[in-house]
Design an enzyme around this catalytic site. Structure first.
Site, PDB file in Angstrom:
ATOM      1  N   LYS A  12      49.199  25.771  22.469  1.00 34.10           N
ATOM      2  CA  LYS A  12      48.381  25.095  21.429  1.00 34.10           C
ATOM      3  C   LYS A  12      49.204  24.092  20.641  1.00 34.10           C
ATOM      4  O   LYS A  12      48.682  23.079  20.198  1.00 34.10           O
ATOM      5  CB  LYS A  12      47.748  26.106  20.481  1.00 34.10           C
ATOM      6  CG  LYS A  12      48.716  26.849  19.578  1.00 34.10           C
ATOM      7  CD  LYS A  12      48.744  28.301  19.858  1.00 34.10           C
ATOM      8  CE  LYS A  12      49.982  28.988  19.371  1.00 34.10           C
ATOM      9  NZ  LYS A  12      50.131  30.320  19.893  1.00 34.10           N
ATOM     10  N   LYS A  56      44.852  25.315  16.383  1.00 31.60           N
ATOM     11  CA  LYS A  56      43.706  25.765  17.191  1.00 31.60           C
ATOM     12  C   LYS A  56      42.414  25.109  16.697  1.00 31.60           C
ATOM     13  O   LYS A  56      41.555  24.747  17.490  1.00 31.60           O
ATOM     14  CB  LYS A  56      43.604  27.286  17.137  1.00 31.60           C
ATOM     15  CG  LYS A  56      44.798  27.949  17.838  1.00 31.60           C
ATOM     16  CD  LYS A  56      44.936  29.391  17.449  1.00 31.60           C
ATOM     17  CE  LYS A  56      46.117  30.055  18.139  1.00 31.60           C
ATOM     18  NZ  LYS A  56      46.424  31.366  17.595  1.00 31.60           N
ATOM     19  N   GLU A  72      42.534  26.649  28.332  1.00 33.37           N
ATOM     20  CA  GLU A  72      41.704  27.682  27.695  1.00 33.37           C
ATOM     21  C   GLU A  72      42.510  28.648  26.833  1.00 33.37           C
ATOM     22  O   GLU A  72      42.092  29.035  25.739  1.00 33.37           O
ATOM     23  CB  GLU A  72      40.970  28.474  28.801  1.00 33.37           C
ATOM     24  CG  GLU A  72      40.091  29.574  28.294  1.00 33.37           C
ATOM     25  CD  GLU A  72      38.914  29.060  27.475  1.00 33.37           C
ATOM     26  OE1 GLU A  72      38.014  28.446  28.047  1.00 33.37           O
ATOM     27  OE2 GLU A  72      38.916  29.274  26.249  1.00 33.37           O
ATOM     28  N   VAL A 129      43.620  28.492  22.677  1.00 37.80           N
ATOM     29  CA  VAL A 129      42.856  28.897  21.491  1.00 37.80           C
ATOM     30  C   VAL A 129      42.284  30.289  21.718  1.00 37.80           C
ATOM     31  O   VAL A 129      41.579  30.530  22.701  1.00 37.80           O
ATOM     32  CB  VAL A 129      41.689  27.912  21.214  1.00 37.80           C
ATOM     33  CG1 VAL A 129      40.881  28.362  19.996  1.00 37.80           C
ATOM     34  CG2 VAL A 129      42.214  26.505  21.004  1.00 37.80           C
ATOM     35  N   LYS A 165      64.923  30.300  31.531  1.00 41.95           N
ATOM     36  CA  LYS A 165      66.176  29.879  30.895  1.00 41.95           C
ATOM     37  C   LYS A 165      67.334  30.656  31.495  1.00 41.95           C
ATOM     38  O   LYS A 165      68.394  30.140  31.740  1.00 41.95           O
ATOM     39  CB  LYS A 165      66.085  30.197  29.400  1.00 41.95           C
ATOM     40  CG  LYS A 165      66.088  28.980  28.506  1.00 41.95           C
ATOM     41  CD  LYS A 165      66.336  29.418  27.078  1.00 41.95           C
ATOM     42  CE  LYS A 165      65.131  29.106  26.237  1.00 41.95           C
ATOM     43  NZ  LYS A 165      65.177  29.564  24.888  1.00 41.95           N
TER      44      LYS A 165
HETATM   45  N1  LIG Z   1      52.234  35.540  23.728  1.00 39.25           N
HETATM   46  C1  LIG Z   1      50.938  35.378  23.579  1.00 39.25           C
HETATM   47  O1  LIG Z   1      50.193  36.326  23.383  1.00 39.25           O
HETATM   48  C2  LIG Z   1      50.340  33.993  23.646  1.00 39.25           C
HETATM   49  C3  LIG Z   1      48.960  33.828  23.442  1.00 39.25           C
HETATM   50  C4  LIG Z   1      48.396  32.557  23.569  1.00 39.25           C
HETATM   51  C5  LIG Z   1      49.209  31.477  23.861  1.00 39.25           C
HETATM   52  N2  LIG Z   1      50.555  31.668  24.035  1.00 39.25           N
HETATM   53  C6  LIG Z   1      51.379  30.512  24.351  1.00 39.25           C
HETATM   54  O2  LIG Z   1      51.957  30.698  25.645  1.00 39.25           O
HETATM   55  C7  LIG Z   1      53.249  30.089  25.703  1.00 39.25           C
HETATM   56  C8  LIG Z   1      54.279  31.123  26.140  1.00 39.25           C
HETATM   57  O3  LIG Z   1      54.307  32.193  25.205  1.00 39.25           O
HETATM   58  P1  LIG Z   1      55.109  33.544  25.520  1.00 39.25           P
HETATM   59  O4  LIG Z   1      54.744  34.473  24.414  1.00 39.25           O
HETATM   60  O5  LIG Z   1      54.882  33.965  26.923  1.00 39.25           O
HETATM   61  O6  LIG Z   1      56.606  33.053  25.313  1.00 39.25           O
HETATM   62  P2  LIG Z   1      57.958  33.849  25.731  1.00 39.25           P
HETATM   63  O7  LIG Z   1      57.679  35.280  25.936  1.00 39.25           O
HETATM   64  O8  LIG Z   1      58.983  33.454  24.723  1.00 39.25           O
HETATM   65  O9  LIG Z   1      58.346  33.220  27.145  1.00 39.25           O
HETATM   66  C9  LIG Z   1      58.831  31.925  27.290  1.00 39.25           C
HETATM   67  C10 LIG Z   1      59.334  31.765  28.706  1.00 39.25           C
HETATM   68  O10 LIG Z   1      59.709  30.416  28.939  1.00 39.25           O
HETATM   69  C11 LIG Z   1      61.070  30.334  29.341  1.00 39.25           C
HETATM   70  N3  LIG Z   1      61.622  29.152  28.657  1.00 39.25           N
HETATM   71  C12 LIG Z   1      61.464  28.827  27.355  1.00 39.25           C
HETATM   72  N4  LIG Z   1      62.089  27.660  27.095  1.00 39.25           N
HETATM   73  C13 LIG Z   1      62.648  27.262  28.255  1.00 39.25           C
HETATM   74  C14 LIG Z   1      63.418  26.143  28.639  1.00 39.25           C
HETATM   75  N5  LIG Z   1      63.751  25.184  27.754  1.00 39.25           N
HETATM   76  N6  LIG Z   1      63.803  26.038  29.926  1.00 39.25           N
HETATM   77  C15 LIG Z   1      63.471  26.991  30.815  1.00 39.25           C
HETATM   78  N7  LIG Z   1      62.733  28.087  30.531  1.00 39.25           N
HETATM   79  C16 LIG Z   1      62.326  28.215  29.249  1.00 39.25           C
HETATM   80  C17 LIG Z   1      61.747  31.603  28.909  1.00 39.25           C
HETATM   81  O11 LIG Z   1      62.800  31.894  29.810  1.00 39.25           O
HETATM   82  P3  LIG Z   1      63.701  33.255  29.719  1.00 39.25           P
HETATM   83  O12 LIG Z   1      62.736  34.366  30.039  1.00 39.25           O
HETATM   84  O13 LIG Z   1      64.756  33.091  30.717  1.00 39.25           O
HETATM   85  O14 LIG Z   1      64.175  33.322  28.287  1.00 39.25           O
HETATM   86  C18 LIG Z   1      60.581  32.609  29.023  1.00 39.25           C
HETATM   87  O15 LIG Z   1      60.482  33.114  30.322  1.00 39.25           O
HETATM   88  C19 LIG Z   1      53.479  29.492  24.308  1.00 39.25           C
HETATM   89  O16 LIG Z   1      53.072  28.143  24.334  1.00 39.25           O
HETATM   90  C20 LIG Z   1      52.558  30.308  23.433  1.00 39.25           C
HETATM   91  O17 LIG Z   1      52.148  29.608  22.253  1.00 39.25           O
HETATM   92  C21 LIG Z   1      51.131  32.906  23.932  1.00 39.25           C
END
Ligand SMILES: NC(=O)c1ccc[n+]([C@@H]2O[C@H](COP(=O)([O-])OP(=O)(O)OC[C@H]3O[C@@H](n4cnc5c(N)ncnc54)[C@H](OP(=O)(O)O)[C@@H]3O)[C@@H](O)[C@H]2O)c1
Length: 432
Positions: free
Chosen positions: A105, A205, A129, A132, A45
Site C-alpha cells: 500500500k 489505504k 488487492e 487494502v 535479503k
Molecule cells: N504482513 C501482513 O500481514 C501484510 C498485510 C497486507 C500487506 N502487507 C504488505 O506486504 C508486503 C510484505 O510484508 P511482509 O509482512 O511479508 O514483510 P516481511 O515479513 O518483512 O518480508 C519482507 C521480505 O522481503 C525481503 N526483502 C525486503 N527488502 C529486501 C531487499 N531490499 N532486497 C531483497 N529482499 C528484500 C525480505 O528478505 P529476508 O527474508 O531475507 O529478510 C523478506 O523475505 C509489504 O508491502 C506489506 O505492507 C503485509
C-alpha cells in the site's frame, strides 16, 4: 500443458503464505486457469535465513535481475515492501513485460497512478488487492461487484493495530500507553508504531480506496490525517455514556462531484455496523446510490489471509492471459481531482470542555454555537469533585468544518472556559 511461472520479490510473512497457498491449492488453481502454477525464483535479503516454508536454496537469490528480467517468469509478485527501490524494480519488471501483483500500500498510495499507466503501456496487468484490508476482497468488489453503481461514501476500519488498541481501551477502560505496550508484546503493533497510530497507514489505504471508488485522481497528501495517540480513556468513557463507540475511521465521501478523504478517531453510534468490528479485524462500509448500504468484513493482515488476496490476483492475471486481455482491465480515473473545501464538509462533532461551574457559564458557551446556527443533539454536564469546575460534553448536529473550527477558537478565548479537552468527529447517525 505449459506452466505459469511466478517470481517472488520477498519471502517474509506474506511471501511464505503465497508459496504455501500456491502449493496447497494447486488443484483448485489448475481447475480455474487450466495449467499448473510454479514458483521459479525468489528474491530475499538473506539466503541463509530459516524460512516458514520449505523452499530449495537454489530457488533463492539476492539479485533482483534473476526475477524481474528472467525470461522464464511470467508474473512477478512483490511482497518485499519499501517504496523507491521497489518502484524501480516494478517499472523494470513491467517494461520487461512481466505482469505484477503487489501487496504494497505504501507504494500504491504514492506511485499507483504511474505504475498502472506503465502497466497499460506495456500490455501488462498490475493488481494490488492485498494492499487494502489484507484478506477482504474490497478492491475487486468496488471495481467489479459495484461497477454499475455510483459510490457516494466509504468508511473503513483499515488498520488492525489501532482497532485492537481502541477495542481494548473501550472494553477494559485501560489507558492508551498500556494497551499500546500490550499490542507490541503480542506482535500486533510495530516497535515504532507511528505509521499505524498516527493514521498514516490508514491514510494510504483510503487514498487507494477513494481513487478506485470515486474514479478520481487522489494523492496521499489529499487525505487529512489524525491518529489515536491523544485519545484518552476519559474520552472513550464519556463517548460510551452518550451511546457511541470510538474507532479510527477512514472516511471518503463524494457530493456534487467533490470529495473529502480523511482519517480520524471517530464516534459511531453503538448500533452502527462498524461499531461491532473489534480487535484487529478490518471492515469497509460502502454506500452506493443504487445499492444502499453494504459492508465488507474480515482479517486485515496476516500471512494466509493476505496471501489469499495475492494469489487471487494471480488467478486474475492468469485468466486474462488465457483470454489474451492483459493490460486492458485498468481503467484510468474518469474524473479530475475536485476536493471539498472546509465550508462544504459537514459532520457532527463531539467535544469535551471544562468550564467554570458558575451562573451563566453554560449560556456563554451555547450562545457561541447558536450564533453560528449550530445546535446540540446531546449534552452532559457534570461537576468535577473538589473544584469549581464542571465537565461539559456536547454532541452537535451537523456543522461545517469551518464553522466548527471558528467556534473552537472562540471557545478557547471565553473567560468561563478552562480548557477544550478534546473534539472528535461523529458519523453514522442516520442520514449518509
Ligand atoms: N504482513 C501482513 O500481514 C501484510 C498485510 C497486507 C500487506 N502487507 C504488505 O506486504 C508486503 C510484505 O510484508 P511482509 O509482512 O511479508 O514483510 P516481511 O515479513 O518483512 O518480508 C519482507 C521480505 O522481503 C525481503 N526483502 C525486503 N527488502 C529486501 C531487499 N531490499 N532486497 C531483497 N529482499 C528484500 C525480505 O528478505 P529476508 O527474508 O531475507 O529478510 C523478506 O523475505 C509489504 O508491502 C506489506 O505492507 C503485509
Amino acid at each position: 500443458m505449459k506452466a505459469i511461472h511466478v517470481g517472488l520479490l520477498g519471502l517474509g510473512t506474506v511471501g511464505s503464505g503465497v508459496v504455501k497457498i500456491i502449493e496447497d491449492h494447486q488443484d483448485k488453481l489448475m481447475h480455474q486457469v487450466g495449467c499448473p502454477v510454479k514458483v521459479k525464483k525468489v528474491l530475499v535479503k538473506n539466503i541463509e535465513k530459516d524460512r516458514q516454508v520449505h523452499i530449495s536454496k537454489e530457488m533463492l537469490t539476492t539479485n533482483v535481475e534473476d526475477v524481474i528480467n528472467n525470461p522464464d517468469i511470467d508474473v512477478v509478485i512483490e511482497v518485499m515492501g519499501g517504496v523507491e527501490e521497489t518502484r524501480d524494480h516494478l517499472i523494470s519488471a513491467l517494461k520487461a513485460k512481466k505482469h505484477v501483483v503487489t501487496a504494497n500500500k505504501d507504494l500504491m498510495a504514492v506511485y499507483g497512478t504511474e505504475l498502472l499507466s506503465i502497466a497499460t503501456e506495456n500490455g501488462c496487468d498490475l493488481f494490488y488487492e492485498a494492499s487494502v484490508a489484507g484478506g477482504i476482497p474490497i478492491l475487486r468488489s468496488l471495481v467489479d461487484g459495484l461497477a454499475s453503481d455510483r459510490i457516494t461514501k466509504m468508511m473503513g476500519i483499515v488498520n488492525g493495530t489501532t482497532n485492537f488498541i481502541l477495542t481494548k481501551m473501550s472494553k477494559l477502560g485501560s489507558a492508551y500507553d498500556e494497551v499500546l505496550k500490550e499490542a507490541q508484546d503480542l506482535g500486533y503493533a510495530e516497535s515504532d508504531p507511528t505509521s499505524d497510530v498516527e493514521g498514516l497507514d490508514a491514510a494510504r489505504k483510503m487514498a487507494i480506496l477513494a481513487r478506485l471508488g470515486f474514479s478520481m485522481h487522489v494523492d496521499l497528501e489529499d487525505v487529512s490525517v489524525k491518529g489515536i495517540s491523544s485519545v484518552t480513556d476519559d474520552d472513550i468513557s464519556y463517548s460510551k455514556r452518550l451511546g457511541y463507540t470510538m474507532k479510527l475511521i477512514g472516511i471518503a465521501q463524494r457530493e456534487n462531484g467533490k470529495i473529502e478523504v480523511a482519517v480520524e478517531p471517530t464516534l459511531l453510534p453503538e448500533t452502527h455496523p462498524l461499531a461491532a468490528v473489534n480487535d484487529e479485524f478490518n471492515a469497509v462500509y460502502v454506500y452506493g446510490e443504487a445499492v444502499g448500504e453494504t459492508m465488507f468484513y474480515g482479517p486485515g493482515a496476516g500471512s494466509l489471509p493476505t496471501a489469499t488476496a495475492v494469489v487471487s490476483d494471480l488467478v486474475g492475471v492468469m485468466k486474462n492471459m488465457r483470454l489474451g486481455v492483459n493490460g486492458r482491465s485498468a481503467v484510468a480515473p474518469q474524473f479530475a481531482k475536485e476536493l471539498k473545501s472546509p465550508e462544504h464538509i459537514y459532520a457532527q462533532h463531539f467535544l469535551r470542555i471544562t468550564a467554570k461551574d458558575q451562573v451563566g457559564a453554560f449560556s456563554n458557551i451555547t450562545s457561541l454555537f447558536s450564533e453560528r446556527g449550530v445546535s446540540f443533539e446531546k449534552i452532559l454536564q457534570l461537576p468535577i469533585k473538589n473544584s469549581n469546575l464542571a465537565e461539559i460534553v456536547i454532541v452537535t448536529h451537523k456543522a461545517s468544518h469551518s464553522d466548527f473550527e471558528e467556534i473552537l477558537q472562540r471557545l478557547n478565548d471565553l473567560q468561563v472556559v478552562e480548557e477544550v479537552k478534546s473534539t472528535y468527529r461523529v458519523e453514522g447517525n442516520g442520514s449518509i
